[in-house]
Motif scaffolding. Structure first.
Motif, PDB file in Angstrom:
ATOM      1  N   ASP A  69       0.824  -1.206   0.000  1.00 33.32           N
ATOM      2  CA  ASP A  69       0.000   0.000   0.000  1.00 33.32           C
ATOM      3  C   ASP A  69       0.862   1.262   0.000  1.00 33.32           C
ATOM      4  O   ASP A  69       0.525   2.260  -0.643  1.00 33.32           O
ATOM      5  CB  ASP A  69      -0.919   0.011   1.226  1.00 33.32           C
ATOM      6  N   PHE A 107     -13.059   7.511  -1.267  1.00 35.01           N
ATOM      7  CA  PHE A 107     -11.825   7.918  -0.604  1.00 35.01           C
ATOM      8  C   PHE A 107     -11.781   9.422  -0.353  1.00 35.01           C
ATOM      9  O   PHE A 107     -11.210   9.868   0.642  1.00 35.01           O
ATOM     10  CB  PHE A 107     -10.614   7.464  -1.414  1.00 35.01           C
ATOM     11  N   VAL A 115      -9.810   4.024   3.660  1.00 33.63           N
ATOM     12  CA  VAL A 115      -8.568   3.254   3.564  1.00 33.63           C
ATOM     13  C   VAL A 115      -8.664   2.018   4.441  1.00 33.63           C
ATOM     14  O   VAL A 115      -8.291   0.907   4.025  1.00 33.63           O
ATOM     15  CB  VAL A 115      -7.356   4.109   3.977  1.00 33.63           C
ATOM     16  N   ALA A 128      -6.631   1.461  -2.743  1.00 36.54           N
ATOM     17  CA  ALA A 128      -6.430   2.213  -1.500  1.00 36.54           C
ATOM     18  C   ALA A 128      -5.146   3.039  -1.529  1.00 36.54           C
ATOM     19  O   ALA A 128      -5.164   4.250  -1.269  1.00 36.54           O
ATOM     20  CB  ALA A 128      -6.427   1.263  -0.303  1.00 36.54           C
TER      21      ALA A 128
END
Length: 215
Positions: A69, A107, A115, A128
């Motif tokens: 991520d 988001f 997230v 994400a």
């Protein structure tokens, strides 16, 4: 060589690397079956004849999720729409304008919450990091949500599947690794149902967006 013999001979380190690697690559933005690989690794850990540790699986998956991520965040922050254009060309069945618009909406509106909970939804999990970066979310805030989501999803999934597999082992002794196959099928089915539900939300959001724009 039969399947059972092959599975018993698999080195534990290979299971950890595979779980962490697939989850990490998925978190960067590459559509891979991270959830299925994680569930399979946790089920292997529940088999006492194997030397696979659930703690090793959980740790590998959490690290893979956080690192993946973070890389996705950095790439999204630097390249933004160019990254999504590339992913759309390479993976048109998984990355498209409607899904990106819906993900951006979530988001942008929910920030850290998106997230965290996006980690539990395959269609959102791959966005994400890159989306948070492209939307210029502050990295410390992203990192907190990223780590918490990774621990909750990767750690929670691993231990839940492990303990369920351990409890069911006595019922499945006569079926050897058939139980593993059944569990994977159940996991795929559940993931498919959730994905279709999200897809319906995506389609509804896209229709509402086009109506508002008069398209």
């Amino acid at each position: 060589m039969n399947v059972e013999h092959w599975l018993v001979s698999v080195p534990p380190i290979l299971v950890y690397v595979l779980a962490g690697g697939v989850v990490g690559l998925e978190s960067i933005g590459i559509p891979l079956p991270g959830e299925i690989v994680l569930v399979t690794a946790a089920l292997l850990a529940s088999r006492h004849e194997l030397d696979v540790s659930p703690h090793g699986v959980a740790l590998a998956a959490v690290v893979g999720a956080v690192v993946g991520d973070s890389i996705g965040y950095a790439v999204g922050r630097r390249y933004g729409d160019r990254l999504f254009g590339f992913l759309g060309r390479r993976f048109p069945d998984h990355v498209n304008d409607d899904l990106l618009a819906y993900a951006r909406h979530l988001f942008s509106r929910y920030g850290m919450v998106a997230v965290f909970f996006g980690r539990f939804v395959a269609l959102l999990r791959i966005f994400a990091g890159p989306l948070s970066g492209s939307l210029q979310m502050a990295y410390p805030r992203f990192l907190v949500a990223n780590v918490c989501g990774a621990i909750a999803w990767a750690g929670g999934t691993t231990y839940l599947v492990y303990y369920v597999g351990t409890a069911a082992e006595s019922w499945l002794k006569g079926f050897s690794f058939v139980g593993l196959g059944i569990a994977v099928v159940v996991g795929i089915t559940a993931s498919t149902v959730l994905r279709r539900r999200v897809q319906r939300n995506v389609e509804a959001y896209a229709a509402a967006r086009r109506a508002a724009e008069g398209v």
